[in-house]
Design a protein around this motif. Structure first.
Motif, short mmCIF file in Angstrom:
data_model
loop_
_atom_site.label_atom_id
_atom_site.label_comp_id
_atom_site.label_asym_id
_atom_site.label_seq_id
_atom_site.Cartn_x
_atom_site.Cartn_y
_atom_site.Cartn_z
N THR A 253 2.45 5.94 55.08
CA THR A 253 3.87 6.14 54.78
C THR A 253 4.43 4.96 54.01
OG1 THR A 253 4.08 7.38 56.84
CG2 THR A 253 6.11 6.67 55.80
N LEU A 254 4.06 3.75 54.41
CA LEU A 254 4.57 2.58 53.68
C LEU A 254 4.07 2.58 52.24
CD1 LEU A 254 4.29 -0.21 56.40
CD2 LEU A 254 6.37 0.72 55.41
N ALA B 158 3.23 5.28 50.51
CA ALA B 158 3.93 6.36 49.80
C ALA B 158 5.35 5.94 49.47
CB ALA B 158 3.95 7.63 50.67
N LEU B 159 6.00 5.21 50.38
CA LEU B 159 7.37 4.74 50.14
C LEU B 159 7.40 3.76 48.98
CD1 LEU B 159 10.25 4.81 51.30
CD2 LEU B 159 9.64 2.86 52.70
N THR C 9 6.84 5.70 45.77
CA THR C 9 8.01 6.53 45.42
C THR C 9 9.11 5.69 44.81
OG1 THR C 9 7.53 8.04 47.25
CG2 THR C 9 9.74 8.09 46.37
N LEU C 10 9.38 4.53 45.42
CA LEU C 10 10.52 3.74 44.96
C LEU C 10 10.21 2.94 43.71
CD1 LEU C 10 11.93 2.50 48.37
CD2 LEU C 10 12.75 4.35 46.94
N HIS C 11 8.94 2.80 43.37
CA HIS C 11 8.61 2.04 42.18
C HIS C 11 8.26 2.92 41.00
CE1 HIS C 11 8.57 -1.23 45.07
NE2 HIS C 11 8.71 -2.03 44.03
N MET C 12 8.41 4.22 41.19
CA MET C 12 8.27 5.09 40.02
C MET C 12 9.47 4.85 39.12
SD MET C 12 6.92 8.57 41.78
CE MET C 12 7.51 9.63 40.50
N PRO C 13 9.36 5.17 37.82
CA PRO C 13 10.53 4.98 36.94
C PRO C 13 11.71 5.75 37.49
CG PRO C 13 8.59 5.50 35.66
CD PRO C 13 8.19 5.62 37.09
N ALA C 14 12.84 5.06 37.65
CA ALA C 14 13.97 5.65 38.34
C ALA C 14 14.89 6.41 37.43
CB ALA C 14 14.77 4.56 39.06
#
Lengths: 631, 172
Positions: free
Chosen positions: B82-83, B85-86, B89-94
């Motif tokens: 989970t960490l 994946a988190l 997820t948050l470091h994909m281009p926003a």
């Protein structure tokens, strides 16, 4: 060897790990805490402690007297504009050297009730559209001459604020152009024109609107913790821009004066006024932080091209639409400017028109994808609702799984025997009594004899009749009555326990609603809090949380029917076995939903930041276009 | 003296021989019987049966450990996944990807529409989006209006009709 136990335990471990990870990571902790609060579970320090949510922003602002943005946002602006203006004046001793204070003062001194705000609406504006002088006089004598003038004291205060702002920020065209509003309102037209031309010499347009929005967002974060993006969008959407209507009136009046100069044989004077207006409009088109400001700049430049040389006004001919009409008016202006000896102004007007077209056509198509668009908001809301539904369902599955484990100790469940008829009567009577009590509580404000009351009486009568019917002479009768009473009591106790759990969950929901109301108050709509019936809130959320257990109960009942197993035993043992693994699966699914919601939140936050910085550039980036520069 | 009263040691040698033969044959037969294999946990079972039974606390500890092991393994695995994946997820281009040619139901802002929008009494940050939603048109009808051709090239009558309201210096 029982292989199910390690599998179930591993599944529980997976679910616990997912929740732990989301609570450990600060990026996701705020969201999970919000949603756990909806289930009634408070993790760590609650978002806010004081009982009165609406006082929290004031306390935060009082604790930071030197922070200008927080002080700006500490009061609501909403419909109490004059009160907000009075509050802003109290900030003058502390922030009198900050031009932003005067910029916001000027914005909020405009509009409102005619007696309490500065406004600009003179009949002469309509000379630009009136086709014949008699039409203008007819309109002037009818609708437009009834406007009262702004109070002289308000105009004087407005003048002083604009002058002070211009002194503090001499390169900003906003202050002299705003000053033109009060000058024209006071019929000091020469000074108004001078202000318009002074504004055209400045290189910068800055309305300082982002200070108020940033202040409200920071105050919401400080008072209520990291709020969902939907709340932040609401704060941003509540920002008002009353200054644009009078600025357009300034443009119309200045153009009318230019037209008069041209009609009296002074085309150079007329063109210099138009040139200044077009320059002001172009500056707004490029540099205004809000997209509406960019559009107003385009409109001001278009107004400056009206009736060149004092030509006759005309209405748009029928076959042509607005764009074609605007194009024709541009061509007429360019023709006039070239023929009058101002080719540079003609070229500049054409360049400004082209840049304005790029903004209007291409950038406006991105409105569907902005943070205010329903698609974006609905997508975010779906993530929140889906995640919350999963959590609430998991919660109730665990509760009902515990109830099933308790009921599985009964001999009739262990031996898969049907309940005695007396016990069935007792359980049914308890459920019916509970339903009628809930209906009575929900209809407590109904003064007429309600269906709930009649239902309650009927059910009470049925219970009494069944109790009497069950009573038979002798030991058998006494035994059946005992079984009936025992079942009634046990079921009633269980239902009371479930009601207490639902009440505890409702407490968390009400706290969440209070926090959202507090945030709504910061958006300036004046609503510091909303009244939510605890019973209705509890019923709604409990009902939502019971959807999945209800579906499971139906599936278990069907299975029991097929296998010819007593339904009560099947439900109790089924919930005991299936509820925990199903709840764990829902929690793991919730974890995936949180990741999706966080991603959407990140996009919204990013969009909000870009919009606050320069909304037009944000829309241009969505359209894949560059923001047009100065013409 | 009858034979039944004679002491045992005085039996005839022929009977003793037969017993010994029987004995030998019995032993021989027993020796030839297949020996069952000893199971792997035989020793352990014997020792366990001889060992002191575990106390209640020891039993509880064993049960707790056997329950906690899969729980902790599952927790550790899902925590790490989970960490990760988190973080991913948050470091994909926003940023929302640009959609230069994406269809939109927003109506292009012509000047008349712009005028009506800017004339609203309470102009705010969301006025544009509300206006765009209210004036949304089907995508198929979003063809841009034709730009009028150069007025100098148009037929004279049409040119006069189009330009009549704006007298030039030549006609003023």
């Amino acid at each position: 060897m029982n292989t199910r136990a390690p599998f179930r335990t591993t599944l529980v471990g997976l679910a616990v790990g997912v929740l732990l990870a989301l609570l450990i990571a600060p990026q996701s902790r705020w969201l999970v805490r919000y949603q756990l609060a909806l289930v009634g579970v408070t993790v760590g320090t609650p978002p806010s402690g004081p009982s009165s949510m609406s006082d929290q922003p004031l306390r935060i602002a009082a604790a930071h007297p030197g922070d200008y943005q927080l002080q700006l946002a500490a009061q609501q602006n909403g419909d109490r504009r004059e009160q907000y203006v009075a509050y802003l004046r109290t900030l003058t001793p502390r922030f009198g050297n900050n031009p932003s204070l005067y910029a916001n003062l000027l914005r909020y001194e405009i509009g409102g009730d005619k007696e309490k705000g500065v406004h600009l609406a003179r009949p002469e504006e309509h000379e630009l559209e009136a086709a014949r002088p008699e039409e203008y006089e007819l309109e002037a004598g009818g609708k437009y001459n009834t406007l009262p003038a702004s109070a002289p004291a308000l105009l004087a205060a407005f003048d002083a604020d604009a002058a002070q702002g211009e002194r503090l920020d001499p390169s900003n065209a906003y202050f002299p152009l705003m000053h033109a509003i009060s000058l024209f309102a006071a019929h000091r037209d020469a000074e108004g024109l001078a202000a318009v031309q002074r504004a055209s010499t400045k290189p910068v347009w800055n309305e300082y609107v982002s200070d108020e929005t940033n202040g409200r967002l920071r105050l919401a974060d400080a008072a209520y913790g990291h709020a969902p993006s939907i709340s932040r969008v609401a704060i941003m959407a509540a920002a008002l821009y009353p200054q644009y209507a009078p600025l357009r009136a300034v443009a119309r009046l200045a153009t009318v004066l230019a037209m008069h100069a041209e009609q009296s044989g002074n085309p150079a004077r007329g063109m210099s006024i138009r040139r200044a207006l077009m320059q002001d409009g172009d500056l707004m088109r490029v540099q205004a932080q809000v997209y509406i400001g960019n559009l107003v700049g385009i409109a001001i430049s278009a107004t400056a091209r009206s009736r060149p040389g004092g030509s006759e006004a005309a209405k748009r001919p029928q076959p042509f639409d607005g764009d074609q009409w605007a194009r024709m008016r541009l061509e007429a202006f360019a023709r006039y400017a070239r023929q009058a000896g101002f080719p540079d102004d003609a070229a500049r007007a054409e360049a400004q028109y082209a840049a304005g077209e790029a903004v209007r056509r291409k950038v406006s198509m991105s409105l569907d994808h902005s943070v205010f668009s329903p698609q974006r908001v609905n997508r975010l809301a779906a993530g929140w609702i889906g995640g919350t539904l999963a959590l609430v369902s998991a919660f109730w599955l665990l509760v009902l799984g515990g109830v099933g484990a308790l009921l599985s100790r009964l001999p009739s469940v262990r031996n898969r025997q049907p309940l005695p008829s007396a016990a069935r009567w007792g359980t049914t009577a308890a459920l019916a009594l509970a339903a009628s009590i809930v209906a009575l509580l929900a209809a407590e404000n109904d003064t007429q004899p309600s269906i709930a009351l009649i239902m309650a009486l009927g059910i009470a009568g049925a219970v009494a009749v069944s109790a009497l019917t069950l009573r038979r002479d002798g030991e058998q009768g006494r035994q059946r009555l005992k079984t009936f009473a025992r079942a009634l009591g046990v079921t009633a106790l269980m239902l009371m326990g479930l009601a207490l759990v639902a009440a505890w969950q409702t407490r968390g929901i009400l706290k969440f609603v209070q926090v959202q109301s507090g945030i709504s108050g910061l958006s300036g709509d004046g609503s510091g809090g909303s009244e939510t019936s605890p019973l209705i809130a509890g019923l709604v959320v409990t009902g939502i949380g019971l959807i999945v257990p209800a579906v499971l109960a139906i599936a278990l009942s069907i299975r029991a029917r097929i296998r010819r197993v007593p339904a009560f035993a099947a439900l109790a043992s089924g919930f005991r076995r299936v509820a925990l693994p199903l709840a764990c699966v829902l929690i793991i699914g919730y974890g995936a939903a949180v990741l999706g919601t966080l991603r959407e939140e990140q996009r919204m936050d990013n969009g909000l930041r870009q919009m606050i910085s320069h909304e037009g550039r944000y829309y241009a980036s969505l359209a894949g276009a560059a923001w047009p520069g100065p013409a | 003296m009858p034979d039944t009263f004679r002491p045992l040691g005085d039996e005839k040698p022929k009977m003793a021989l037969r017993d010994e033969e029987l004995d030998i044959a019995l032993r021989d037969g027993l020796r030839r019987l297949p020996t069952p294999a000893v199971s792997a946990d035989f020793d352990a079972r014997v020792l366990a049966a001889l060992a002191v039974p575990p106390s209640a606390w020891e039993g509880l500890r064993i049960q707790v450990v056997s329950t906690l092991r899969p729980l902790l393994c599952g927790t550790a695995c899902s925590l790490g996944v989970t960490l990760l994946a988190l973080f991913w997820t948050l470091h994909m281009p926003a940023a929302v990807p640009a959609l230069p040619n994406a269809p939109s139901s927003a109506r292009p802002l012509d000047m008349a529409a712009l005028d009506s929008l800017l004339s609203q009494p309470r102009l705010g940050a969301s006025s544009l989006t509300v206006w765009a939603r209210q004036s949304a048109v089907p995508i198929a009808t979003l063809a841009p209006p034709p730009i009028p051709s150069d007025p100098e090239r148009r037929p004279r009558a049409e040119h006069r009709r189009a330009c009549r309201p704006f007298p030039t210096l030549l006609t003023a």
